[in-house]
Write a protein that holds these residues in place. Structure first.
Motif, short mmCIF file in Angstrom:
data_model
loop_
_atom_site.label_atom_id
_atom_site.label_comp_id
_atom_site.label_asym_id
_atom_site.label_seq_id
_atom_site.Cartn_x
_atom_site.Cartn_y
_atom_site.Cartn_z
N ALA A 183 0.87 -1.36 0.04
CA ALA A 183 -0.03 0.05 -0.11
C ALA A 183 0.90 1.17 -0.03
N GLY A 184 2.14 1.19 0.93
CA GLY A 184 2.92 2.36 0.84
C GLY A 184 3.41 2.56 -0.49
N VAL A 185 4.09 1.45 -1.43
CA VAL A 185 4.56 1.58 -2.62
C VAL A 185 3.53 1.93 -3.38
N ASP A 186 2.54 1.70 -3.39
CA ASP A 186 1.14 2.08 -4.27
C ASP A 186 1.08 3.63 -4.27
N SER A 187 1.00 3.92 -2.98
CA SER A 187 0.65 5.36 -2.65
C SER A 187 1.83 6.35 -2.96
N GLY A 188 2.90 5.81 -3.10
CA GLY A 188 4.31 6.65 -3.53
C GLY A 188 4.75 6.91 -2.24
N THR A 193 5.98 -14.31 -2.33
CA THR A 193 4.76 -13.23 -1.74
C THR A 193 3.44 -13.89 -2.23
N PRO A 194 2.36 -13.27 -1.64
CA PRO A 194 1.14 -14.03 -1.78
C PRO A 194 0.39 -13.79 -3.28
N ASP A 195 0.77 -12.74 -4.06
CA ASP A 195 0.03 -12.81 -5.44
C ASP A 195 1.18 -12.18 -6.20
N THR A 196 2.18 -13.27 -6.85
CA THR A 196 3.20 -12.78 -7.83
C THR A 196 3.07 -11.72 -8.56
N GLU A 197 2.01 -11.82 -9.51
CA GLU A 197 1.76 -10.80 -10.49
C GLU A 197 1.19 -9.45 -10.19
N GLY A 198 0.28 -9.52 -9.42
CA GLY A 198 -0.34 -8.29 -8.91
C GLY A 198 0.95 -7.62 -7.99
N ASP A 199 1.67 -8.24 -7.05
CA ASP A 199 2.74 -7.77 -6.42
C ASP A 199 3.69 -6.98 -6.99
N LYS A 200 4.25 -7.67 -8.40
CA LYS A 200 4.95 -7.44 -9.20
C LYS A 200 4.76 -5.60 -9.61
N THR A 201 3.26 -5.67 -10.21
CA THR A 201 2.88 -4.54 -10.67
C THR A 201 3.01 -3.30 -9.74
N LYS A 202 2.80 -3.33 -8.65
CA LYS A 202 2.86 -2.62 -7.47
C LYS A 202 4.39 -2.16 -7.32
N ALA A 255 7.83 -12.48 -6.87
CA ALA A 255 7.72 -10.88 -7.20
C ALA A 255 8.69 -10.18 -6.95
N LEU A 256 9.18 -10.21 -5.74
CA LEU A 256 10.44 -9.24 -5.31
C LEU A 256 11.52 -9.42 -6.21
N SER A 257 12.00 -10.74 -6.64
CA SER A 257 13.05 -10.72 -7.41
C SER A 257 12.89 -10.49 -8.84
N SER A 258 11.71 -10.46 -9.55
CA SER A 258 11.49 -9.89 -10.67
C SER A 258 11.41 -8.50 -10.80
N ALA A 259 10.98 -7.89 -9.94
CA ALA A 259 10.83 -6.40 -9.86
C ALA A 259 11.92 -5.66 -9.44
N ALA A 260 13.15 -6.56 -9.01
CA ALA A 260 14.23 -5.89 -8.18
C ALA A 260 15.23 -5.02 -9.16
N SER A 261 15.42 -3.88 -8.57
CA SER A 261 16.37 -3.15 -9.51
C SER A 261 18.10 -3.70 -9.49
N VAL A 262 18.04 -4.20 -8.10
CA VAL A 262 19.41 -5.08 -8.09
C VAL A 262 18.97 -6.17 -7.37
N LEU A 263 19.62 -7.49 -7.99
CA LEU A 263 19.01 -8.77 -7.16
C LEU A 263 20.61 -9.27 -6.84
N LEU A 264 20.56 -9.97 -5.43
CA LEU A 264 21.77 -10.62 -5.04
C LEU A 264 21.31 -12.07 -4.88
#
Ligand code: SF4
Ligand code: SF4
Ligand code: FES
Length: 534
Positions: free
Chosen positions: A401-406, A418-427, A443-452
């Motif tokens: 919600a914090g990410v979505d609101s900026g 995470t619970p909802d891979t596709e929906g979570d990644k969009t946010k 969702a976290l790894s595919s949205a990552a700017s940097v992935l370790l």
């Protein structure tokens, strides 16, 4: 505590205990097939026969028998004491029992072995149980006779599919009924039974049914011989090549204790076996957990990425520094993982403190199915551990919600499904900087700017707190895959890259701070198999 004597040694017991249980509690093995400490007593295999000496002033119960006398080339009448099954006989104070020191018992064991193997196909070279089979072990310890039977053995059904997971070989079955009792008493689904008598007896599935449900793998593990095998492990590996690490199942919050068996030659995990823990899972695991060893190789993150492209870890760290340099610590969100170890989560909490981060969240998989046996609805192995480290950490939905609101634009996260891979990644794509240290794709790894790439539970020592609050240690099995390293090491590097001095350099530092001892070392499978232990 009252005691009795076993082969001259004083053994303590609690009233009501059987001879075999009291001995087993002291680490003394009385040979057995049908007895299992987690099941009711059947006393049908007769391998556990012992000699019980009569109380003073009483005579022993003797049996009249005929014994072969080679010098007379005939059977001659003899008398021998009536032996008793140690799995059924309750101990009494002062009782004197002979097991390994009785010649009558030694002969009985040899005869039982010969009897059980009369019609056995002895197909050990192609049997998956070979190397951890009680028939093999006890033949060596108590048999070692020359085969006398010259007739064609009785043939029975082979490779019978009992259901989606289990195959039955009636010729190898000694009809100990452990599998029947397990399904009846533990799985609460009495779907197995026996039919016929004597040497044509076999185990069958109830008409119109299959052996299915969430506890079918356990029939393979209670079977003391190679009669029941899992389709999953069948013909996959020879157990003498495997090593077993003392691990914790990552499938849910129950945290069942398990052996994680792996082949060091190929750095490959091959299976789970339940590891006894009376307080958590007793002797059992569920099917979902039993196949979850596959996560050691499936869906793994093994290389670093920067901006979605493959990069060397050092380059990825440079990119993380570039993205987060100058960003006030208070505006960097910290996201812990209910699926990663206590040590890795501790390192991220510490990094948050160094940065001055003020908002902490935690990611976790959605709840799933549960039962009244073992399976928990919480599909995360370390929810309780995260709550212990960061009691005020807010849930994943608040982070999104914090990410979505900026209001959240920068974050450092430990990877988790995470619970909802596709929906979570969009946010998550709305974030300006997302640095993720993850062992598995999500969702976290595919949205990552940097992935370790972090090592998984199979490649590192770690602690997981189960839903009962037990801090349980899982030891490293295989070597790290690809460029992966333990998450806490990457987090220390990240702290340094961002201009801070981490208070930890290696696993030992974190373990010392958390006061968790290092797990014990990996053991060869053979001397410690579940079937040998019970
Ligand atoms: S299949 Fe295995 S566990 Fe079941 S009765 Fe036969 S030997 Fe015992
Ligand atoms: S109950 Fe949970 S921890 Fe135990 S084996 Fe099943 S999935 Fe794993
Ligand atoms: S273990 Fe006692 S009779 Fe089978």
């Amino acid at each position: 505590m009252p005691t009795f004597k076993l082969d001259g040694k004083e053994i303590p017991f609690t009233p009501g205990q059987t001879i075999i249980t009291a001995a087993w509690k002291q680490g003394i093995d009385i040979p057995h097939y049908c007895w299992h400490p987690g099941l009711s007593v059947a006393a049908n295999c007769r391998m556990c026969l012992v000699e019980i000496l009569p109380p003073p002033n009483q005579r022993a119960v003797m049996l009249d028998v005929l014994e072969w006398d080679a010098s007379k080339n005939d059977y001659v009448p003899q008398r021998k004491p009536k032996l008793q099954p140690a799995c059924q006989m309750a101990v009494t104070e002062g009782m004197e029992v002979r097991s390994d020191t009785s010649d009558h018992v030694k002969k009985a064991r040899k005869d039982v072995q010969e009897f059980l193997l009369l019609n056995h196909p002895v197909d050990c070279p192609i049997c998956d149980q070979a190397g951890e089979c009680k028939l093999q072990d006890y033949w060596l310890e108590h048999g070692q006779y020359q085969k006398r039977m010259r007739d064609e053995p009785v043939h029975k059904p082979k490779a019978v599919s009992f259901g989606p997971t289990i195959v039955y070989d009636a010729e190898r079955c000694i009809v100990c009924t452990r599998c029947i009792r397990f399904m009846d008493e533990v799985a609460k689904d009495p779907v197995l039974d026996q039919r016929e008598r004597g040497n044509i007896k076999e185990i069958v599935v109830a008409p119109g049914r299959q052996l299915e449900g969430n506890y079918t793998f356990m029939v393979d593990h209670v079977c003391p011989v190679g009669a029941l095998t899992t389709k999953d492990f069948r013909f996959k590996a020879r157990v003498w090549f495997l090593r077993g690490a003392q691990s914790i199942c990552q499938g849910c919050a129950t945290g069942c204790n398990a052996w994680l068996d792996f082949d060091p030659r190929y750095n490959k995990v091959e299976r789970y076996r339940p590891r006894e823990n009376e307080a958590v899972n007793k002797f059992w695991m569920c099917d979902q957990g039993m196949v979850s060893y596959r996560a050691a190789h499936e869906g793994r993150v093994v290389d670093a990425r920067a901006g979605g492209k493959a990069a060397a870890p050092v380059k990825a760290l440079e990119k993380a520094k570039k993205l987060l340099d100058g960003v006030p610590g208070a505006s960097i969100a910290i996201v812990l993982s209910a699926q990663m170890s206590l040590e890795d989560n501790w390192a991220l909490v510490e990094l948050g403190k160094l940065l001055g981060a003020t908002s902490t969240f935690f990611a976790r998989a959605a709840d799933g199915d549960s039962d009244n046996i073992l399976l928990s609805a919480d599909k995360n192995s370390n929810t309780a551990g995260v709550k212990l480290l960061a009691p005020d950490a807010k849930p994943w939905a608040d982070f999104l919600a914090g990410v979505d609101s900026g209001s959240i634009r920068h974050a450092i996260a430990l990877g988790a499904i995470t619970p909802d891979t596709e929906g979570d990644k969009t946010k998550l794509d709305k974030l300006e900087a997302l640095v993720v240290v993850a062992s598995h794709e999500s969702a976290l790894s595919s949205a990552a700017s940097v992935l370790l790439p972090a090592t998984s539970w199979a490649e590192q020592n770690g602690t997981y707190v189960n839903k009962q609050g037990h801090k349980q240690k899982a030891e490293k099995a295989i070597e790290p895959q690809g460029a992966s390293r333990q998450a806490l090491l990457f987090l220390a590097d990240l702290a340094t890259a961002l201009g801070h001095e981490p208070t930890w350099k290696k696993y030992k530092d974190v373990a010392a701070k958390l006061e968790v001892s290092e797990p014990s070392t990996v053991q060869a499978v053979l001397p410690t198999t579940a079937t040998q232990a019970v």
